[in-house]
Design a protein around this motif. Structure first.
Motif, PDB file in Angstrom:
ATOM      1  N   GLU A  74      25.187  37.573 -11.330  1.00 31.61           N
ATOM      2  CA  GLU A  74      25.356  37.105 -10.177  1.00 31.61           C
ATOM      3  C   GLU A  74      24.857  39.018  -9.744  1.00 31.61           C
ATOM      4  O   GLU A  74      23.929  39.021  -8.879  1.00 31.61           O
ATOM      5  CB  GLU A  74      26.511  36.820  -9.429  1.00 31.61           C
ATOM      6  N   PRO A  75      25.737  39.339  -9.409  1.00 32.66           N
ATOM      7  CA  PRO A  75      24.531  41.366  -9.192  1.00 32.66           C
ATOM      8  C   PRO A  75      23.546  41.711  -9.982  1.00 32.66           C
ATOM      9  O   PRO A  75      23.122  42.113  -9.047  1.00 32.66           O
ATOM     10  CB  PRO A  75      25.507  42.051  -9.924  1.00 32.66           C
ATOM     11  N   LEU A  76      22.852  41.495 -11.095  1.00 37.62           N
ATOM     12  CA  LEU A  76      22.235  41.881 -11.727  1.00 37.62           C
ATOM     13  C   LEU A  76      20.682  40.687 -10.876  1.00 37.62           C
ATOM     14  O   LEU A  76      19.774  41.976  -9.942  1.00 37.62           O
ATOM     15  CB  LEU A  76      21.333  41.099 -12.937  1.00 37.62           C
ATOM     16  N   LEU A  77      21.337  39.556 -10.862  1.00 38.94           N
ATOM     17  CA  LEU A  77      20.026  39.144  -9.527  1.00 38.94           C
ATOM     18  C   LEU A  77      20.061  39.392  -8.385  1.00 38.94           C
ATOM     19  O   LEU A  77      19.155  39.337  -7.967  1.00 38.94           O
ATOM     20  CB  LEU A  77      20.381  37.282  -9.986  1.00 38.94           C
ATOM     21  N   THR A  78      20.924  39.478  -7.605  1.00 37.76           N
ATOM     22  CA  THR A  78      21.152  39.874  -6.247  1.00 37.76           C
ATOM     23  C   THR A  78      20.949  41.875  -6.303  1.00 37.76           C
ATOM     24  O   THR A  78      19.829  41.798  -4.941  1.00 37.76           O
ATOM     25  CB  THR A  78      22.854  40.285  -6.110  1.00 37.76           C
ATOM     26  N   ASP A  79      21.317  42.373  -6.636  1.00 41.59           N
ATOM     27  CA  ASP A  79      20.640  43.719  -6.675  1.00 41.59           C
ATOM     28  C   ASP A  79      18.762  44.206  -7.557  1.00 41.59           C
ATOM     29  O   ASP A  79      18.417  45.025  -7.333  1.00 41.59           O
ATOM     30  CB  ASP A  79      21.290  44.445  -7.437  1.00 41.59           C
ATOM     31  N   SER A  80      18.254  42.977  -8.173  1.00 44.68           N
ATOM     32  CA  SER A  80      16.866  43.746  -8.260  1.00 44.68           C
ATOM     33  C   SER A  80      15.748  43.006  -7.333  1.00 44.68           C
ATOM     34  O   SER A  80      16.344  42.461  -7.114  1.00 44.68           O
ATOM     35  CB  SER A  80      16.640  41.961  -9.885  1.00 44.68           C
ATOM     36  N   GLU A  81      15.229  44.485  -7.506  1.00 49.58           N
ATOM     37  CA  GLU A  81      13.883  44.230  -7.007  1.00 49.58           C
ATOM     38  C   GLU A  81      12.901  43.176  -7.319  1.00 49.58           C
ATOM     39  O   GLU A  81      12.293  43.397  -6.631  1.00 49.58           O
ATOM     40  CB  GLU A  81      13.539  46.044  -6.466  1.00 49.58           C
ATOM     41  N   HIS A  82      13.012  42.993  -8.522  1.00 50.52           N
ATOM     42  CA  HIS A  82      11.746  42.206  -8.975  1.00 50.52           C
ATOM     43  C   HIS A  82      12.540  40.152  -8.932  1.00 50.52           C
ATOM     44  O   HIS A  82      13.741  39.851  -8.410  1.00 50.52           O
ATOM     45  CB  HIS A  82      11.910  42.438 -10.611  1.00 50.52           C
ATOM     46  N   SER A  83      11.649  39.729  -9.156  1.00 52.31           N
ATOM     47  CA  SER A  83      11.515  38.564  -8.997  1.00 52.31           C
ATOM     48  C   SER A  83      12.412  37.718  -9.861  1.00 52.31           C
ATOM     49  O   SER A  83      12.653  38.342 -10.711  1.00 52.31           O
ATOM     50  CB  SER A  83      10.046  37.394  -8.731  1.00 52.31           C
ATOM     51  N   THR A  84      13.136  36.655  -9.631  1.00 58.68           N
ATOM     52  CA  THR A  84      13.859  35.916 -10.460  1.00 58.68           C
ATOM     53  C   THR A  84      13.823  34.447 -10.732  1.00 58.68           C
ATOM     54  O   THR A  84      13.684  34.194  -9.789  1.00 58.68           O
ATOM     55  CB  THR A  84      15.112  36.032  -9.718  1.00 58.68           C
TER      56      THR A  84
END
Lengths: 242, 242
Positions: free
Chosen positions: B159-169
């Motif tokens: 969850e934190p990884l996806l929330t903080d990412s500036e890249h598209s998920t």
């Protein structure tokens, strides 16, 4: 009530020798057995500890105890339903569309995964060299997740098939042409080789084109697993043909 | 000469609990051990029945008998070389490129195959949810064919990884957008879900886009195996980015 000799007979079908001899194979698990019953394969006996799990219209089964199921089963943890089916007669391969040919694929999990992939990508038929693992091997059946009911599989020498084909023949090979740089036709035969040795020399010389999946980065990995390579190649065939 | 307690200790590393406790894992087989030695993982003991199979520059090993190897090994048929390695320290995931995230992949063979695929396609890093199978599980290691030495793997909440990412998920989902009809960016995070349940709801809501692999023909197959689906998606990312 199932007798001791019947249990022994069913257990013998774990081995290819006895499957061939009797023209029968064993499928285990609710999902797989239901798929096969619905595909109208001829069942020669359905045994279950949980009759409510079978299709409601299906009445011809025998309720047995856990202990008997365990004795019949090839699984560590038997899965509620076990059925004996007649091995369907194989007809001559018809090359109406893309056909997948397997040249000595040995791992049951790989063959099962490849059958499931063909089902997904609408490849109606797989032609296996005689030394490819038997598709009625219980581990293959498990890995197909029921797709074995919908994909036709023939075992025959690949050489005549490739020689006689009017369609182009392709084979996966590490030194083949980059798949991104070629266009696949709308029909053809795609050959995938053995896990360790790839496509045999005898089959290799009959191919019109060898194709490879590009490798990226600094990897020193030698090859892809045959099931994942098949996944990528079938996807490439279909993305172009649509 | 290896003692009884040493053999028992090495065998205990078959279990995740003891791997975590000691920060060690076991690798078996010539190819795998050689790859790990060459990748400069710290070995804490190399045992072999065939010392000539080890890299020539490598001198720190113990020659043992077949019987002792069999007692140490987790394999039915031990494979000449067994080594104990220190589990590398994991650093915070760095999202410099495409990253693969796994949300609860449970099957060791699937994880191993996925690691091998990342190596092939030059994906430098996999981020696994805490409930994904341990990558130092012996069955995972076998299936990687040595690629574990070249792909970084971190275990952390997604969850934190996806929330903080500036890249598209992106996430693989049966009801997602057709992969043939979208263009992947040059960086991003691709999430693959659990074998039976797919991507969890908690992770699903954080995705920018759900994507699916089109199905062809009359198939009633419900899904693709997670490793074959990963193969197809990584191929799609790379064929566009080149």
């Amino acid at each position: 009530m199932v007798g001791k000799s019947q249990i022994k007979f069913i257990r013998s079908l774990q081995l290819k020798k006895y499957r061939k001899l009797n023209g029968l194979f064993v499928a285990e698990g609710v999902k797989l057995v239901n798929e096969l019953l619905q595909a109208e394969l001829t069942s020669e006996g359905v045994f279950t500890t949980h009759p409510e799990l079978l299709p409601p219209q299906f009445s011809s089964f025998e309720v047995i105890g856990e202990a008997d199921l365990k004795r019949m089963s090839g699984l560590k943890t038997p899965n509620k339903v076990l059925a004996v089916f007649r091995i369907p007669e194989t007809t001559e391969p018809v090359l109406e569309e893309w056909t997948l040919a397997l040249d000595g694929v040995k791992d049951p999990g790989n063959l099962g995964t490849i059958i499931r992939l063909c089902d997904w990508f609408g490849i109606p038929q797989i032609v296996c060299s005689e030394d490819t693992v038997d598709c009625f091997n219980p581990k293959v059946l498990q890995a197909t997740m029921g797709s074995i009911a919908r994909v036709k599989i023939a075992y025959t020498a690949l050489e005549p098939l490739l020689t006689d084909s009017e369609h182009s023949t392709f084979g996966a090979d590490m030194h083949g042409e980059n798949i991104y740089e070629l266009e696949f036709p709308s029909k053809g035969i795609l050959v995938m080789g053995n896990e360790a040795h790839g496509i045999s020399d005898e089959v290799g010389v009959l191919l019109d084109k060898k194709v490879s999946i590009p490798q990226f980065g600094q990897s020193s990995v030698e090859s892809l697993n045959v099931a994942t390579a098949t996944a990528i190649l079938l996807n490439e065939l279909r993305r172009e043909g649509r």
